[in-house]
Write a protein that holds these residues in place. Structure first.
Motif, PDB file in Angstrom:
ATOM      1  N   VAL A  88       0.848  -1.200   0.000  1.00 27.72           N
ATOM      2  CA  VAL A  88       0.000   0.000   0.000  1.00 27.72           C
ATOM      3  C   VAL A  88       0.881   1.246   0.000  1.00 27.72           C
ATOM      4  CG1 VAL A  88      -1.723   1.312   1.279  1.00 27.72           C
ATOM      5  CG2 VAL A  88      -1.903  -1.181   1.147  1.00 27.72           C
ATOM      6  N   LEU A 133      -2.469  -3.034  -4.823  1.00 32.00           N
ATOM      7  CA  LEU A 133      -3.342  -2.666  -3.710  1.00 32.00           C
ATOM      8  C   LEU A 133      -4.249  -3.830  -3.315  1.00 32.00           C
ATOM      9  CD1 LEU A 133      -4.446   0.979  -4.599  1.00 32.00           C
ATOM     10  CD2 LEU A 133      -2.922   0.263  -2.750  1.00 32.00           C
ATOM     11  N   VAL A 162       2.418   2.077  -3.443  1.00 31.25           N
ATOM     12  CA  VAL A 162       1.501   2.741  -4.368  1.00 31.25           C
ATOM     13  C   VAL A 162       1.281   4.194  -3.955  1.00 31.25           C
ATOM     14  CG1 VAL A 162      -0.859   2.748  -5.274  1.00 31.25           C
ATOM     15  CG2 VAL A 162       0.351   0.582  -4.973  1.00 31.25           C
ATOM     16  N   VAL A 163       1.123   4.431  -2.660  1.00 34.72           N
ATOM     17  CA  VAL A 163       0.865   5.792  -2.176  1.00 34.72           C
ATOM     18  C   VAL A 163       2.055   6.709  -2.458  1.00 34.72           C
ATOM     19  CG1 VAL A 163       0.529   7.202  -0.104  1.00 34.72           C
ATOM     20  CG2 VAL A 163      -0.775   5.081  -0.398  1.00 34.72           C
ATOM     21  N   SER A 212      -2.149  -6.459  -1.644  1.00 38.28           N
ATOM     22  CA  SER A 212      -1.746  -5.958  -0.330  1.00 38.28           C
ATOM     23  C   SER A 212      -2.894  -6.071   0.669  1.00 38.28           C
ATOM     24  CB  SER A 212      -1.294  -4.503  -0.433  1.00 38.28           C
ATOM     25  OG  SER A 212      -0.150  -4.375  -1.262  1.00 38.28           O
ATOM     26  N   GLY A 213      -4.094  -5.743   0.210  1.00 33.51           N
ATOM     27  CA  GLY A 213      -5.258  -5.846   1.085  1.00 33.51           C
ATOM     28  C   GLY A 213      -5.486  -7.274   1.554  1.00 33.51           C
ATOM     29  N   GLY A 234      -0.833  -0.860 -10.281  1.00 28.35           N
ATOM     30  CA  GLY A 234      -1.014  -0.313  -8.941  1.00 28.35           C
ATOM     31  C   GLY A 234      -2.279  -0.840  -8.276  1.00 28.35           C
ATOM     32  N   LEU A 235      -3.361  -0.960  -9.037  1.00 31.48           N
ATOM     33  CA  LEU A 235      -4.601  -1.512  -8.492  1.00 31.48           C
ATOM     34  C   LEU A 235      -4.410  -2.962  -8.070  1.00 31.48           C
ATOM     35  CD1 LEU A 235      -7.225  -0.024 -10.998  1.00 31.48           C
ATOM     36  CD2 LEU A 235      -6.797   0.691  -8.636  1.00 31.48           C
TER      37      LEU A 235
END
Length: 251
Positions: A33, A226, A36-37, A229-230, A222-223
């Motif tokens: 996360v 994420l 990506v941020v 990662s979630g 990136g999606l």
């Protein structure tokens, strides 16, 4: 620690081993996360960066006039790259626990390392160029060279990015360690990354490296990061030998 009937000291396996293993994977998910941020923040800080097809004067003026922004963005990109390595390591560990006989986890880890290496070289090259131009204004005339090289390098890196994505998709389809739609999204992201890399010879139009359309593969990737990662953060561990099989994302 206890003794067997033969007097041999036996080490007890820590009761919280599973908790600690899950905790490590969750940290890797948090790193994904963060990657990506920080990458998004770096791009926003760069603002209206010129295209590689713009004049040398335009590129030089941007790099010198936005020195602080560019260097800050490069620091953010470097942090994102380091976090991406951590994420890739956690992802590879999770996939390996689901199937210890597969080569896919090693390919995921190797592909992550390759992508990170390319990213660090590109970030360092652009940061070094901007810093050198500040100390030696005479170098401004050649600023478009490194700037263009870094942009093309980032586009060509799509082939490297596709490696861990494809390996992850294969592992997911083989083990169901993640929901099956994750395999499909990984394949889409990998295909877009490869197609964008094949367009590096283009010098005009929407497919020129660094154009708005060339950001699409990065957005899709990136999606996917994420989403993965979630699942690493909030779901159960993959199947571990000797335990009942359980796939992340199916709890």
């Amino acid at each position: 620690m206890n003794r067997s009937s033969t007097g041999v000291i036996l080490m007890r396996e820590p009761r919280d081993r599973g908790l600690r293993e899950g905790h490590e994977l969750r940290w890797g998910g948090a790193a994904g996360v963060g990657a990506v941020v920080f990458a998004l923040l770096g791009r926003l800080i760069m603002g209206g960066a010129p295209r590689i097809t713009d004049s040398t004067g335009t590129i030089s003026s941007y790099l010198t006039g936005h020195r602080g922004q560019v260097l800050t963005a490069m620091v953010f990109y470097a942090i994102a790259t380091a976090m991406f390595v951590w994420f890739g390591s956690a992802l590879a560990t999770g996939l390996r626990r689901a199937d210890e006989t597969s080569d896919a986890p090693a390919v995921v880890l190797g592909g992550t390392a390759l992508t990170a290496a390319i990213a660090f070289v590109a970030v360092g090259l652009l940061a070094g160029t901007v810093y050198a131009m500040t100390l030696h204004p005479g170098l401004m005339a050649g600023a478009s060279g490194p700037y263009t090289a870094v942009t093309v390098m980032g586009t060509l890196a799509g082939i490297a990015v596709a490696v861990p994505l494809i390996a992850s998709a294969i592992s997911i389809m083989h083990t169901n360690v993640f929901p099956m739609w994750m395999a499909g999204l990984a394949i889409v992201a990998a295909a877009l990354s490869i197609l964008s890399a094949l367009a590096i010879a283009t010098t005009r139009g929407a497919f020129t490296p660094g154009s708005a359309l060339m950001y699409v593969p990065g957005v899709v990737t990136g999606l996917w990061v994420l989403a993965a990662s979630g699942l690493l953060i909030r779901e159960h561990l993959p199947a571990i030998p000797g335990r009942a099989p359980h796939a992340m994302g199916h709890a």
